[in-house]
Design a protein around this motif. Structure first.
Motif, PDB file in Angstrom:
ATOM      1  N   ASP A 188       1.505  -1.207 -15.672  1.00  0.00           N
ATOM      2  CA  ASP A 188       1.462  -1.477 -17.107  1.00  0.00           C
ATOM      3  C   ASP A 188       2.866  -1.614 -17.690  1.00  0.00           C
ATOM      4  N   THR A 189       3.809  -0.829 -17.175  1.00  0.00           N
ATOM      5  CA  THR A 189       5.183  -0.901 -17.673  1.00  0.00           C
ATOM      6  C   THR A 189       5.805  -2.251 -17.353  1.00  0.00           C
ATOM      7  N   ILE A 190       5.698  -2.677 -16.095  1.00  0.00           N
ATOM      8  CA  ILE A 190       6.273  -3.963 -15.707  1.00  0.00           C
ATOM      9  C   ILE A 190       5.634  -5.101 -16.486  1.00  0.00           C
ATOM     10  N   VAL A 191       4.326  -5.146 -16.508  1.00  0.00           N
ATOM     11  CA  VAL A 191       3.635  -6.254 -17.166  1.00  0.00           C
ATOM     12  C   VAL A 191       3.891  -6.235 -18.668  1.00  0.00           C
ATOM     13  N   GLY A 192       3.907  -5.061 -19.267  1.00  0.00           N
ATOM     14  CA  GLY A 192       4.178  -4.965 -20.696  1.00  0.00           C
ATOM     15  C   GLY A 192       5.553  -5.498 -21.055  1.00  0.00           C
ATOM     16  N   ARG A 193       6.557  -5.117 -20.277  1.00  0.00           N
ATOM     17  CA  ARG A 193       7.911  -5.615 -20.541  1.00  0.00           C
ATOM     18  C   ARG A 193       7.990  -7.127 -20.365  1.00  0.00           C
ATOM     19  N   GLU A 194       7.361  -7.615 -19.302  1.00  0.00           N
ATOM     20  CA  GLU A 194       7.426  -9.049 -19.047  1.00  0.00           C
ATOM     21  C   GLU A 194       6.669  -9.850 -20.107  1.00  0.00           C
ATOM     22  N   ARG A 195       5.600  -9.307 -20.631  1.00  0.00           N
ATOM     23  CA  ARG A 195       4.894  -9.994 -21.728  1.00  0.00           C
ATOM     24  C   ARG A 195       5.771 -10.050 -22.983  1.00  0.00           C
ATOM     25  N   ARG A 196       6.480  -8.958 -23.251  1.00  0.00           N
ATOM     26  CA  ARG A 196       7.375  -8.980 -24.407  1.00  0.00           C
ATOM     27  C   ARG A 196       8.502  -9.983 -24.195  1.00  0.00           C
ATOM     28  N   ALA A 197       9.055 -10.029 -22.987  1.00  0.00           N
ATOM     29  CA  ALA A 197      10.118 -10.998 -22.694  1.00  0.00           C
ATOM     30  C   ALA A 197       9.610 -12.426 -22.859  1.00  0.00           C
ATOM     31  N   MET A 198       8.413 -12.703 -22.362  1.00  0.00           N
ATOM     32  CA  MET A 198       7.826 -14.035 -22.498  1.00  0.00           C
ATOM     33  C   MET A 198       7.695 -14.408 -23.972  1.00  0.00           C
ATOM     34  N   GLY A 199       7.169 -13.497 -24.775  1.00  0.00           N
ATOM     35  CA  GLY A 199       7.031 -13.764 -26.203  1.00  0.00           C
ATOM     36  C   GLY A 199       8.367 -14.020 -26.864  1.00  0.00           C
ATOM     37  N   HIS A 200       9.383 -13.238 -26.489  1.00  0.00           N
ATOM     38  CA  HIS A 200      10.713 -13.426 -27.055  1.00  0.00           C
ATOM     39  C   HIS A 200      11.272 -14.810 -26.701  1.00  0.00           C
ATOM     40  N   ILE A 201      11.070 -15.233 -25.455  1.00  0.00           N
ATOM     41  CA  ILE A 201      11.613 -16.525 -25.023  1.00  0.00           C
ATOM     42  C   ILE A 201      10.986 -17.665 -25.816  1.00  0.00           C
ATOM     43  N   TYR A 202       9.672 -17.678 -25.899  1.00  0.00           N
ATOM     44  CA  TYR A 202       9.003 -18.770 -26.603  1.00  0.00           C
ATOM     45  C   TYR A 202       9.292 -18.739 -28.103  1.00  0.00           C
ATOM     46  N   ALA A 203       9.617 -17.563 -28.627  1.00  0.00           N
ATOM     47  CA  ALA A 203       9.966 -17.451 -30.045  1.00  0.00           C
ATOM     48  C   ALA A 203      11.431 -17.801 -30.307  1.00  0.00           C
ATOM     49  N   GLY A 204      12.195 -18.028 -29.234  1.00  0.00           N
ATOM     50  CA  GLY A 204      13.604 -18.342 -29.379  1.00  0.00           C
ATOM     51  C   GLY A 204      14.452 -17.166 -29.809  1.00  0.00           C
TER      52      GLY A 204
ATOM     53  N   PHE B 200       0.828  -1.200   0.000  1.00  0.00           N
ATOM     54  CA  PHE B 200       0.000   0.000   0.000  1.00  0.00           C
ATOM     55  C   PHE B 200       0.868   1.258   0.000  1.00  0.00           C
ATOM     56  N   GLY B 201       1.866   1.286   0.882  1.00  0.00           N
ATOM     57  CA  GLY B 201       2.696   2.483   1.014  1.00  0.00           C
ATOM     58  C   GLY B 201       3.475   2.792  -0.244  1.00  0.00           C
ATOM     59  N   SER B 202       4.018   1.744  -0.889  1.00  0.00           N
ATOM     60  CA  SER B 202       4.820   1.990  -2.084  1.00  0.00           C
ATOM     61  C   SER B 202       3.954   2.494  -3.239  1.00  0.00           C
ATOM     62  N   PHE B 203       2.732   1.999  -3.353  1.00  0.00           N
ATOM     63  CA  PHE B 203       1.840   2.466  -4.418  1.00  0.00           C
ATOM     64  C   PHE B 203       1.282   3.841  -4.102  1.00  0.00           C
ATOM     65  N   LYS B 204       1.066   4.116  -2.842  1.00  0.00           N
ATOM     66  CA  LYS B 204       0.522   5.409  -2.446  1.00  0.00           C
ATOM     67  C   LYS B 204       1.475   6.545  -2.808  1.00  0.00           C
ATOM     68  N   LYS B 205       2.777   6.261  -2.800  1.00  0.00           N
ATOM     69  CA  LYS B 205       3.773   7.305  -3.052  1.00  0.00           C
ATOM     70  C   LYS B 205       3.938   7.624  -4.536  1.00  0.00           C
ATOM     71  N   MET B 206       3.469   6.738  -5.412  1.00  0.00           N
ATOM     72  CA  MET B 206       3.651   6.962  -6.844  1.00  0.00           C
ATOM     73  C   MET B 206       2.627   7.940  -7.391  1.00  0.00           C
ATOM     74  N   LYS B 207       3.057   8.749  -8.347  1.00  0.00           N
ATOM     75  CA  LYS B 207       2.129   9.680  -8.990  1.00  0.00           C
ATOM     76  C   LYS B 207       1.179   8.949  -9.932  1.00  0.00           C
ATOM     77  N   LYS B 208       1.696   7.942 -10.641  1.00  0.00           N
ATOM     78  CA  LYS B 208       0.889   7.215 -11.618  1.00  0.00           C
ATOM     79  C   LYS B 208       1.105   5.707 -11.431  1.00  0.00           C
ATOM     80  N   PRO B 209       0.534   5.123 -10.385  1.00  0.00           N
ATOM     81  CA  PRO B 209       0.781   3.706 -10.120  1.00  0.00           C
ATOM     82  C   PRO B 209       0.315   2.787 -11.242  1.00  0.00           C
ATOM     83  N   ALA B 210      -0.770   3.146 -11.916  1.00  0.00           N
ATOM     84  CA  ALA B 210      -1.256   2.287 -13.008  1.00  0.00           C
ATOM     85  C   ALA B 210      -0.231   2.216 -14.140  1.00  0.00           C
ATOM     86  N   ASN B 211       0.459   3.321 -14.411  1.00  0.00           N
ATOM     87  CA  ASN B 211       1.498   3.308 -15.444  1.00  0.00           C
ATOM     88  C   ASN B 211       2.646   2.393 -15.054  1.00  0.00           C
TER      89      ASN B 211
END
Length: 232
Positions: free
Chosen positions: A208-224, A194-205
């Motif tokens: 989205d940044t973390i999940v977006g990067r990890e989805r791209r990494a996942m796709g790259h791995i399975y694509a070799g 709670f505290g770490s998210f409360k301090k961020m100006k744009k927690p949703a961004n």
């Protein structure tokens, strides 16, 4: 979904987590391999998201994700705390914090399963090439996609929590009772998230940044793809 359904889900995921960890405790080689996998993944995540760990606005939230969500240390105390007080959680917590806790344990249960699968293939001594091969052979794409869905849901849930009036005060007031009840680890988890998210100006961004990067990494791995963690 109502609170009764959440509690049923929470209890099921807690049993899944406990079963995975108990199986590993009975097999020292598997336990060592699981620890090696978790440490490798924590280091990889830190290398993939250095900007989020360095920026003042996102540093604490990134640390929370790496240490409390993907951490290599044993989170068994937190789950033991939860098992003891599930009935009290149902009675005392509003829907939103209970939903956040349930989502965190659902993610934990799936991550434990995936880590065990990787550990059985890798052992405790491996390099990046071995890790990537095991990722493809030991975990199905739909399970990895589900894992990231749960990360997204947990992040969205924390974004919702920070908009609830007086929740920060409620968590502060609960600190001493939590210590007396022997559930400090669980309470600290809630406060850190709670505290770490409360301090961020744009927690949703941030989510989205973390999940977006990890989805791209996942796709790259399975694509070799070479350099699969080049996701910027």
């Amino acid at each position: 979904m109502n609170k009764d359904t959440l509690v049923v889900e929470l209890e099921r995921h807690l049993r899944e987590v406990a079963a995975e960890r108990e199986a590993a405790r009975r097999d020292p080689a598997l336990q060592a391999a699981r620890t090696a996998v978790k440490r490798y993944q924590a280091a990889r995540l830190a290398a993939t998201h250095p900007d989020l760990l360095a920026a003042p606005d996102t540093r604490e939230a990134a640390g929370f994700f790496l240490n409390d969500i993907y951490g290599a240390h044993d989170l068994g105390r937190r789950e033991a705390d939860l098992e003891r007080i599930v009935p009290s959680l149902h009675r005392l917590l509003p829907y939103e914090p209970l939903h956040t806790i349930t989502g965190a344990i659902a993610l934990d249960a799936l991550t434990e399963k995936l880590d065990t699968g990787m550990a059985r293939v890798l052992g405790s001594d491996f390099d990046e090439g071995g890790y990537l091969a095991a990722y493809r052979s030991a975990s199905a794409p739909q399970d990895r996609a589900r894992q990231l869905d749960l990360v997204q849901q947990l992040g969205d849930s924390l974004c919702t929590l920070v908009r609830i009036p007086l929740l920060s005060l409620t968590l502060s007031v609960m600190r001493a009772p939590a210590r007396l009840a022997g559930v400090s680890d669980l309470h600290h988890f809630l406060e850190r998230g709670f505290g770490s998210f409360k301090k961020m100006k744009k927690p949703a961004n941030f989510v989205d940044t973390i999940v977006g990067r990890e989805r791209r990494a996942m796709g790259h791995i399975y694509a070799g793809r070479k350099e699969p963690f080049d996701v910027f």
